[in-house]
Design a protein around this motif. Sequence first.
Motif, PDB file in Angstrom:
ATOM      1  N   UNK A   1       0.713  -1.267  -0.015  1.00  0.00           N
ATOM      2  CA  UNK A   1      -0.024  -0.009   0.212  1.00  0.00           C
ATOM      3  C   UNK A   1       0.882   1.283   0.066  1.00  0.00           C
ATOM      4  N   UNK A   2       0.260   2.190  -0.459  1.00  0.00           N
ATOM      5  CA  UNK A   2       1.040   3.647  -0.225  1.00  0.00           C
ATOM      6  C   UNK A   2       0.063   4.759   0.260  1.00  0.00           C
ATOM      7  N   UNK A   3       0.790   5.251   1.144  1.00  0.00           N
ATOM      8  CA  UNK A   3       0.009   6.568   1.733  1.00  0.00           C
ATOM      9  C   UNK A   3       0.806   7.832   1.642  1.00  0.00           C
ATOM     10  N   UNK A   4       0.676   8.865   0.945  1.00  0.00           N
ATOM     11  CA  UNK A   4       1.289   9.662   0.450  1.00  0.00           C
ATOM     12  C   UNK A   4       2.802   9.258  -0.368  1.00  0.00           C
ATOM     13  N   UNK A   5       3.933   9.363   0.247  1.00  0.00           N
ATOM     14  CA  UNK A   5       5.222   9.265  -0.132  1.00  0.00           C
ATOM     15  C   UNK A   5       5.543   7.832   0.464  1.00  0.00           C
ATOM     16  N   UNK A   6       4.900   7.429   1.543  1.00  0.00           N
ATOM     17  CA  UNK A   6       5.190   6.135   2.421  1.00  0.00           C
ATOM     18  C   UNK A   6       4.600   4.788   1.550  1.00  0.00           C
TER      19      UNK A   6
ATOM     20  N   UNK B   1       4.282   0.535   2.058  1.00  0.00           N
ATOM     21  CA  UNK B   1       4.419  -0.245   3.213  1.00  0.00           C
ATOM     22  C   UNK B   1       3.727  -1.730   2.741  1.00  0.00           C
ATOM     23  N   UNK B   2       4.411  -2.631   3.428  1.00  0.00           N
ATOM     24  CA  UNK B   2       3.456  -4.100   2.985  1.00  0.00           C
ATOM     25  C   UNK B   2       2.949  -4.631   4.201  1.00  0.00           C
TER      26      UNK B   2
END
Length: 328
Positions: free
Chosen positions: A308-313, A315-316
Amino acid sequence: MNRRQRKLVFISTVIGVLAGGGILGWGVGSGRLDGDRDEVVRKIDLYRNVLLTVRGERKERPALDQRLAMVIDRSLGSQLESVDSDLRRRLAMLAESVGVRGASVSTVGAAVVATPAAREFSRSGNERAFRDEPDFVLVRANVNGVGSIEAVVRFLHELDAAPWLKRIEQVRLDPDREGRSIAIAVRVATLFIPGLAGDGELDQRPPSARRPQSRYGALVAANPFSLPEVPVIPPEPAAVIPVVPVITVDPRSGWLLTGIMEGPDGTEAWLRQIKSGETIELRLAEERRIGRKIVLQLESATGDIASFRVGDETFRVLVGSTLDRPLP
């Protein structure tokens, strides 16, 4: 009644008439009947009382003269000008000597007091001079100044004890807010007899206070004009309110990855809101808002792991885990 009896009655009548006439003549001759004797007796009593009064006054005169001499010896003089000047001088010196600051003294004129025996003398002749003669002259003065409670009390005490003749008619005290400085105003009266001067030994006379100065020690120490000092109570320290750290709940902690499916529209990640039970299916490159500030986008999904992406982050997350627990 025989001849002898008539003779006795006649003789008795003649004797009675003669006796009555004698008594009447004696009464008229002595003045008892016309009032002259009573007037003489009244005058005798009057003159006797006058002589007794004069004799009594002659006996009392030395004591009276002595009392009058004592009054004259304590007066400040025999003329208005000298008494006025001496009165102001003595009051100013006394105020300065006890520590009364800025003292000012002023006289308020003189009043002539007439003799109380004016009615005893006639308005004409030699007695008129005694009728118009003044008894004494009264002179008043005002004293104003500022001092401590000790200076003010001492001034009043020594003024009362001064050997010269005076009467303290009025005392006014006006303390300041703290009571440490007191404005004093005193009216004093003295008297003198015109033309009669003292023995000149007034300043050699010792002071005679009616009460010892030590009597006022407790009054000076307490100073009733001074308000008691209020103890300063230090303020209590403010209660320390523990700062509770505000724990921001990550909205991702409430969403659970429940599965990854291959559907007709492609790969999908299934998510469920733990508290409310809400479910969403998120396809590749699709964005969904979870919480006010988080926009979640599915980038890829393989096996049991979704990325997944949240903004520029990026993560799995493993299936069965919440979105706030990414894989390392």
